[in-house]
Design a protein around this motif. Structure first.
Motif, PDB file in Angstrom:
ATOM      1  N   ARG A   1       0.831  -1.199   0.000  1.00  0.00           N
ATOM      2  CA  ARG A   1       0.000   0.000   0.000  1.00  0.00           C
ATOM      3  C   ARG A   1       0.873   1.259   0.000  1.00  0.00           C
ATOM      4  N   GLY A   2       0.270   2.365  -0.386  1.00  0.00           N
ATOM      5  CA  GLY A   2       0.979   3.631  -0.268  1.00  0.00           C
ATOM      6  C   GLY A   2       0.947   4.120   1.172  1.00  0.00           C
ATOM      7  N   PRO A   3       1.858   5.028   1.518  1.00  0.00           N
ATOM      8  CA  PRO A   3       1.868   5.577   2.880  1.00  0.00           C
ATOM      9  C   PRO A   3       0.572   6.323   3.196  1.00  0.00           C
ATOM     10  N   VAL A   4       0.217   6.298   4.480  1.00  0.00           N
ATOM     11  CA  VAL A   4      -0.960   7.013   4.961  1.00  0.00           C
ATOM     12  C   VAL A   4      -0.521   7.995   6.031  1.00  0.00           C
ATOM     13  N   PHE A   5      -0.944   9.237   5.879  1.00  0.00           N
ATOM     14  CA  PHE A   5      -0.574  10.296   6.811  1.00  0.00           C
ATOM     15  C   PHE A   5      -1.117  10.025   8.207  1.00  0.00           C
ATOM     16  N   LEU A   6      -0.264  10.295   9.221  1.00  0.00           N
ATOM     17  CA  LEU A   6      -0.688  10.150  10.608  1.00  0.00           C
ATOM     18  C   LEU A   6      -0.716  11.491  11.330  1.00  0.00           C
ATOM     19  N   LEU A   7       0.421  12.155  11.394  1.00  0.00           N
ATOM     20  CA  LEU A   7       0.529  13.390  12.171  1.00  0.00           C
ATOM     21  C   LEU A   7       1.504  14.347  11.511  1.00  0.00           C
ATOM     22  N   LEU A   8       1.241  15.636  11.702  1.00  0.00           N
ATOM     23  CA  LEU A   8       2.151  16.695  11.286  1.00  0.00           C
ATOM     24  C   LEU A   8       2.428  17.567  12.498  1.00  0.00           C
TER      25      LEU A   8
ATOM     26  N   GLU B   1      -5.119  10.465  19.619  1.00  0.00           N
ATOM     27  CA  GLU B   1      -5.517   9.177  20.200  1.00  0.00           C
ATOM     28  C   GLU B   1      -4.303   8.544  20.885  1.00  0.00           C
ATOM     29  N   ARG B   2      -3.846   7.369  20.448  1.00  0.00           N
ATOM     30  CA  ARG B   2      -2.720   6.725  21.115  1.00  0.00           C
ATOM     31  C   ARG B   2      -1.362   7.166  20.562  1.00  0.00           C
ATOM     32  N   LEU B   3      -1.372   8.096  19.664  1.00  0.00           N
ATOM     33  CA  LEU B   3      -0.138   8.556  19.029  1.00  0.00           C
ATOM     34  C   LEU B   3       0.334   9.875  19.635  1.00  0.00           C
ATOM     35  N   LYS B   4       1.648   9.999  19.772  1.00  0.00           N
ATOM     36  CA  LYS B   4       2.230  11.253  20.232  1.00  0.00           C
ATOM     37  C   LYS B   4       3.515  11.508  19.467  1.00  0.00           C
ATOM     38  N   VAL B   5       3.684  12.726  19.024  1.00  0.00           N
ATOM     39  CA  VAL B   5       4.890  13.117  18.309  1.00  0.00           C
ATOM     40  C   VAL B   5       5.518  14.298  19.034  1.00  0.00           C
ATOM     41  N   THR B   6       6.835  14.270  19.158  1.00  0.00           N
ATOM     42  CA  THR B   6       7.567  15.426  19.673  1.00  0.00           C
ATOM     43  C   THR B   6       8.530  15.901  18.613  1.00  0.00           C
TER      44      THR B   6
ATOM     45  N   THR C   1      16.273  21.842  18.235  1.00  0.00           N
ATOM     46  CA  THR C   1      17.680  22.003  18.668  1.00  0.00           C
ATOM     47  C   THR C   1      18.444  20.708  18.417  1.00  0.00           C
ATOM     48  N   LEU C   2      17.837  19.605  18.809  1.00  0.00           N
ATOM     49  CA  LEU C   2      18.456  18.300  18.589  1.00  0.00           C
ATOM     50  C   LEU C   2      18.271  17.812  17.159  1.00  0.00           C
ATOM     51  N   LYS C   3      17.391  18.463  16.410  1.00  0.00           N
ATOM     52  CA  LYS C   3      17.024  18.024  15.054  1.00  0.00           C
ATOM     53  C   LYS C   3      16.489  16.593  15.104  1.00  0.00           C
ATOM     54  N   GLN C   4      15.499  16.421  15.945  1.00  0.00           N
ATOM     55  CA  GLN C   4      14.982  15.088  16.187  1.00  0.00           C
ATOM     56  C   GLN C   4      13.483  15.117  16.455  1.00  0.00           C
ATOM     57  N   SER C   5      12.810  14.073  15.972  1.00  0.00           N
ATOM     58  CA  SER C   5      11.414  13.861  16.293  1.00  0.00           C
ATOM     59  C   SER C   5      11.254  12.453  16.855  1.00  0.00           C
ATOM     60  N   LEU C   6      10.437  12.341  17.881  1.00  0.00           N
ATOM     61  CA  LEU C   6      10.098  11.041  18.444  1.00  0.00           C
ATOM     62  C   LEU C   6       8.623  10.763  18.199  1.00  0.00           C
ATOM     63  N   PHE C   7       8.338   9.521  17.854  1.00  0.00           N
ATOM     64  CA  PHE C   7       6.978   9.085  17.562  1.00  0.00           C
ATOM     65  C   PHE C   7       6.645   7.954  18.524  1.00  0.00           C
ATOM     66  N   HIS C   8       5.584   8.149  19.301  1.00  0.00           N
ATOM     67  CA  HIS C   8       5.214   7.174  20.312  1.00  0.00           C
ATOM     68  C   HIS C   8       3.841   6.586  19.995  1.00  0.00           C
ATOM     69  N   ILE C   9       3.733   5.277  20.187  1.00  0.00           N
ATOM     70  CA  ILE C   9       2.422   4.608  20.154  1.00  0.00           C
ATOM     71  C   ILE C   9       2.232   3.988  21.533  1.00  0.00           C
ATOM     72  N   THR C  10       1.281   4.470  22.275  1.00  0.00           N
ATOM     73  CA  THR C  10       1.027   3.917  23.599  1.00  0.00           C
ATOM     74  C   THR C  10       0.016   2.766  23.499  1.00  0.00           C
ATOM     75  N   ALA C  11       0.061   1.896  24.495  1.00  0.00           N
ATOM     76  CA  ALA C  11      -0.845   0.737  24.529  1.00  0.00           C
ATOM     77  C   ALA C  11      -0.860   0.041  23.169  1.00  0.00           C
ATOM     78  N   SER C  12       0.305  -0.308  22.692  1.00  0.00           N
ATOM     79  CA  SER C  12       0.433  -0.841  21.332  1.00  0.00           C
ATOM     80  C   SER C  12      -0.377  -2.123  21.141  1.00  0.00           C
ATOM     81  N   GLN C  13      -0.814  -2.319  19.891  1.00  0.00           N
ATOM     82  CA  GLN C  13      -1.621  -3.472  19.522  1.00  0.00           C
ATOM     83  C   GLN C  13      -1.023  -4.145  18.294  1.00  0.00           C
TER      84      GLN C  13
END
Lengths: 114, 114
Positions: A42-49, A60-65, A69-81
């Motif tokens: 499948r093609g990619p599906v957008f989640l968060l910007l 919902e269960r997704l969090k992005v930081t 300064t660090l030039k970094q993004s973290l992507f979290h999925i809580t209560a993963s399934q």
């Protein structure tokens, strides 16, 4: 040249735990960063910007930081399934204000085991 | 959202031939892009399809090899010319409604060159 690195090619975690994926970039200061999910065939599906003036964004269960300064993004999925198992891609736009050219990281293949 | 129809979904072609991939969107969009995704790899931007003018190609991609048309705001084609086995890949059409916003993807065209 611009470079995006997702430092885990694959991540395998237990159901119910929090999955954390990392995206680092160099040689650029993007105005925003995006995360996509891609399932096989499948093609990619957008989640968060998340924009450069935002530290954190949730859906919902997704969090992005986004740490410019660090030039970094973290992507979290809580209560993963198990249904969260997929490849996750980070992306940024290096085209500037006049045009968009979105480039993608190499992706992290996430597997959630029951 | 945007619904993208990409055709063909897959094809097997002989070396030296050409294949034209079509991308149809259900509504007018500002931006259309073509990406390539080689097996096990992330997405690489081929070019931006510009309505009514020549496409803008990324480094490593040339018009003679990947001619692109975009006659209106809902349709584009990508041709893979004089194919070789190295062109075996998934080709993805992507659209965006404005800069600094998310992309929508078609399901892709899986191309195998023998």
């Amino acid at each position: 040249s611009q470079k995006i690195e997702q430092n885990s090619e694959a991540l395998n975690i237990q159901e119910g735990k929090t999955a954390t994926l990392t995206c680092n970039y160099t040689n650029y200061s993007p105005a925003y960063l995006q995360w996509y999910r891609q399932d096989p065939g499948r093609g990619p599906v957008f989640l968060l910007l998340i924009r450069e003036n935002e530290k954190e964004k949730r859906k919902e269960r997704l969090k992005v930081t986004f740490d410019t300064t660090l030039k970094q993004s973290l992507f979290h999925i809580t209560a993963s399934q198990p249904a969260d198992s997929a490849t996750y891609l980070c992306a940024l736009d290096y085209g500037g204000s006049s045009a968009s050219k979105i480039i993608f990281g190499s992706g992290t293949r996430l597997s959630i085991r029951p | 959202s945007a619904v993208i129809s990409q055709k063909p979904s897959r094809d097997i072609c002989q070396r030296g031939t050409s294949l034209t991939i079509q991308c149809q969107v259900d509504s007018q969009v500002t931006m259309m892009f073509w990406y390539r995704q080689q097996p096990g790899q992330s997405l690489t931007l081929i070019a931006t399809a510009n309505q009514g003018s020549e496409a803008t190609y990324e480094s490593g991609f040339v018009i003679d090899k990947f001619p692109i048309s975009r006659p209106n705001l809902t349709f584009s084609t990508l041709t893979v010319s004089n194919m070789s086995p190295e062109d075996s890949s998934i080709y993805l059409c992507s659209v965006g409604r404005s800069t600094n916003e998310k992309l929508f993807f078609g399901s892709g065209t899986q191309l195998s060159v023998l």
